[in-house]
Each structure stands twice: as structure tokens, then as C-alpha cells.
Design an enzyme around this catalytic site. Structure first.
Site, PDB file in Angstrom:
ATOM      1  N   LYS A  54      64.450  22.342  34.485  1.00  0.00           N
ATOM      2  CA  LYS A  54      63.690  22.611  33.257  1.00  0.00           C
ATOM      3  C   LYS A  54      63.174  21.292  32.672  1.00  0.00           C
ATOM      4  O   LYS A  54      62.014  21.179  32.278  1.00  0.00           O
ATOM      5  CB  LYS A  54      64.569  23.328  32.229  1.00  0.00           C
ATOM      6  N   GLN A  98      71.682  26.641  27.052  1.00  0.00           N
ATOM      7  CA  GLN A  98      71.898  27.189  28.388  1.00  0.00           C
ATOM      8  C   GLN A  98      73.110  28.132  28.385  1.00  0.00           C
ATOM      9  O   GLN A  98      74.194  27.753  27.957  1.00  0.00           O
ATOM     10  CB  GLN A  98      72.111  26.042  29.391  1.00  0.00           C
ATOM     11  N   ASP A 121      63.856  31.077  24.168  1.00  0.00           N
ATOM     12  CA  ASP A 121      64.451  32.074  25.066  1.00  0.00           C
ATOM     13  C   ASP A 121      64.220  33.495  24.545  1.00  0.00           C
ATOM     14  O   ASP A 121      64.406  34.461  25.288  1.00  0.00           O
ATOM     15  CB  ASP A 121      65.970  31.832  25.178  1.00  0.00           C
TER      16      ASP A 121
END
Ligand code: NDP
Length: 300
Positions: A54, A98, A121
Site C-alpha cells: 500500500k 490494518q 476503508d
């Protein structure tokens, strides 16, 4: 019929290119560089790989990447204090924590501590509610990537019968919501669904997000249907040598490709779109934060 292969790797490259063009424009015309902060707690090897890739792709499209690596036993209040700091930082437009988090941390509490406008997200309860009511929101990356590929392949999805197998908060439910927002007739199937093969046989679009290797066989698929395989499963591959493994999806690729009209492969289908959509969400969040026009085709 032999299915058209929907090349997620190539499509993701075009999404990243669009993001890079928009980032360059933001810098040139407004002096703004979008920034993505990724928080990793612990040393889970798979999560480390995701975070590294990422960060690399964030920099490749011209954005700033901020990585925060915390010890596995980081107390909750320390993590929440970091999130508060990132929420207040004007250079940070997107925040991603994460998952999964170590067991002592409350995932819902942590996710809901992120400023919804920076929640790239799309897991914050406000964004879930906004998506559910058809309002502008941050959309979870994996379902957004699936939607982009479906729209690209079909144009309008209105009136199509879609079956989503899996009802998780990160894939199944938001995927179903997006398809409903695009006027599909949507069925969500799960482990308690009766006659799953018959349910799937009625679908023009099948999205498999189950986490069971090659569970969906070709004889569940309607002739010409579009199959989106979200699953990523590593299985033994003795044919490649002792101890070797390979990645497969949640659908049995060969038998499904023989009847489907279009299908995403694993690897090279949904996977690459997920990170591309994370970058897209970050540039979208940056534009919204600065009251600037959003890039076209990068949101739901
Ligand atoms: P979850 O384990 O959270 O959810 C799985 C869902 O599948 C559940 O709703 C479960 O039903 C349902 N299910 C399990 N067994 C069956 C069955 N036999 N028949 C019908 N439904 C069943 O998984 P995720 O949604 O997080 O992930 C799904 C897959 O997608 C995984 O392979 C994962 O690795 C992959 N993935 C890929 C991503 C990408 O970037 N390509 C990103 C995220 C996930 P119930 O609710 O009843 O238990």
C-alpha cells in the site's frame, strides 16, 4: 460459452493512472498533496506485506504515505491517541488501520474513532449508514473495485439479478448495498441459505466472497452470467513440487469460465482493484476535504 476474462490487474493500472493524473492536478493547481496514513499494530506477516505494498503504490501515484508501526501489545489508549492525532492532521486525508487487530484491541471502537471523512476503508459506522441510505460516503475498497469492474463490463446494471455469497461487513454487505444502489435485484446468500445452487443459478451477476477454496462449481452458474470472485485462498499444489502452494478463489475457475459470460481470475482479478480503490478513496477524501471537484469514475 467461454467467458471473457475480466483483467483486474490491467483495470487497476488504469484506476491508478487516473488517480495519479488527479494527484498531479491537485499539486499543480492547488498546492495540495493527498496523504494516506496506514497504521499497523503487531507483526502479522500478511499484514506487513499489505502495508508495504500500500505504501509503495501510494508513493507511486504521487501521494504522501505515512506508516505507523506499533508494537503488538500497544495499549488501546495509545492507538486511539494516534488516531486522534491523524484525524487532526491536515496533511493526512486518509487513515487506514490494518485489520485484524490484536485480540486486546476493540476493532469497532478503533474504526469508529477515525474521522469518517478520512475513513478510506469505509468501515466507520457513519459511512455504513450513508451507503445504506444511498448518500455520498467512503465506500469499502474491495466491493468498490468489484462494482467498477461490473460497470465497466456491463455499463448499466439496472434490473440485473445479483447474488452475493457472503454477508461480511467488509465485503458481502457493502457489495449487496452497492448493487442495490445500482438498481440490481439483490440476494445475499450465506452459510444458512437453503438450496444455494438454485439461488446462484438465478443470477446474472454472482459475487463470491466466502473464503472457501473453489466452492462454487460451474453447474451453479447460469449461461452467460458474470462471475466476480473475491476469494483469496492458498491451497497445497503438489503438482508444482513438494511443499508448494497456489492461490485460488472461491469459485472453481475452469468449470465456471466454461459457462459464464465473464469472470475475474484469481490472482489478477479483484485483488489488485482493492489497493487501487484505496488510492482512489484517498484522492476522493482529499478533494472533499478541500471542497474541490472529485475525480470522475473513481467513486460509487
Ligand atoms: P468472512 O469469513 O468474514 O465471511 C464469509 C462469508 O461467507 C460469511 O458471511 C459466511 O456466512 C459465508 N459462508 C461461509 N461458508 C459458506 C457456505 N458454505 N455457503 C454459503 N456461505 C458461506 O470473509 P470475508 O468477507 O472477509 O472474505 C471472503 C473472501 O474474500 C475470503 O477468501 C477473503 O480472503 C477474500 N477477500 C479478498 C479481498 C481482496 O482484496 N480480493 C479483500 C477481502 C477479502 P455466515 O455469515 O453465515 O457465517
Amino acid at each position: 460459452m467461454s467467458a471473457t476474462v475480466i483483467d483486474g490487474k490491467a483495470f487497476a493500472a488504469t484506476v491508478r493512472e487516473k488517480v495519479a493524473i488527479h494527484v498531479a492536478r491537485l499539486k499543480e493547481e492547488h498546492g495540495i498533496t493527498p496523504g494516506l496514513a496506514v497504521v499497523l499494530v503487531g507483526e502479522d506477516p500478511a499484514s506487513q506485506v499489505y502495508v508495504r505494498s500500500k505504501g509503495k503504490m501510494t508513493v507511486e501515484v504521487g501521494m504522501n504515505s505515512y506508516e505507523h508501526k506499533l508494537d503488538i501489545d500497544t495499549p488501546e489508549d495509545v492507538l486511539l491517541a494516534l488516531i486522534a492525532k491523524l484525524n487532526a492532521d491536515p496533511a493526512v486525508h486518509g487513515i487506514l488501520v490494518q485489520l485484524p487487530l490484536p485480540k486486546h484491541l476493540d476493532e469497532d471502537l478503533v474504526i469508529n474513532a477515525i474521522d469518517p471523512a478520512k475513513d478510506v476503508d469505509g468501515f466507520h459506522i457513519s459511512n455504513v449508514g450513508l451507503l445504506g441510505t444511498g448518500q455520498k460516503s467512503m465506500v469499502p475498497c474491495t466491493p468498490l473495485g468489484c462494482l467498477m469492474m461490473l460497470r465497466d463490463h456491463h455499463g448499466a446494471l439496472s434490473g440485473m439479478n445479483a447474488v452475493v455469497i457472503g454477508r461480511s461487513n467488509i465485503v458481502g454487505k457493502p457489495m449487496a448495498q452497492l448493487l442495490l444502489n445500482d438498481s440490481c435485484t439483490v440476494t445475499i446468500a450465506h452459510s444458512r441459505t437453503k438450496d444455494l445452487p438454485d439461488v446462484v443459478r438465478g443470477a446474472d451477476i454472482v459475487v463470491a466472497a466466502v473464503g472457501r477454496p473453489e466452492m462454487v462449481p460451474g453447474d451453479w452458474i447460469k449461461d452467460g452470467a458474470t462471475v466476480i470472485d473475491v476469494g483469496i485462498n492458498r491451497i497445497d499444489a503438489p503438482e508444482k513440487g513438494e511443499g508448494k502452494t497456489r492461490l485460488v478463489g472461491d469459485v472453481h475457475y475452469e468449470s465456471c469460465a466454461a459457462v459464464a459470460g465473464a469472470i475475474t481470475p484469481v490472482p489478477g482479478g479483484v485483488g489488485p482493484m482493492t489497493i487501487a480503490c484505496l488510492l482512489a478513496n484517498t484522492v476522493t477524501a482529499c478533494c472533499r476535504a478541500n471542497n474541490l471537484a472529485e475525480p470522475e469514475g473513481l467513486t460509487a
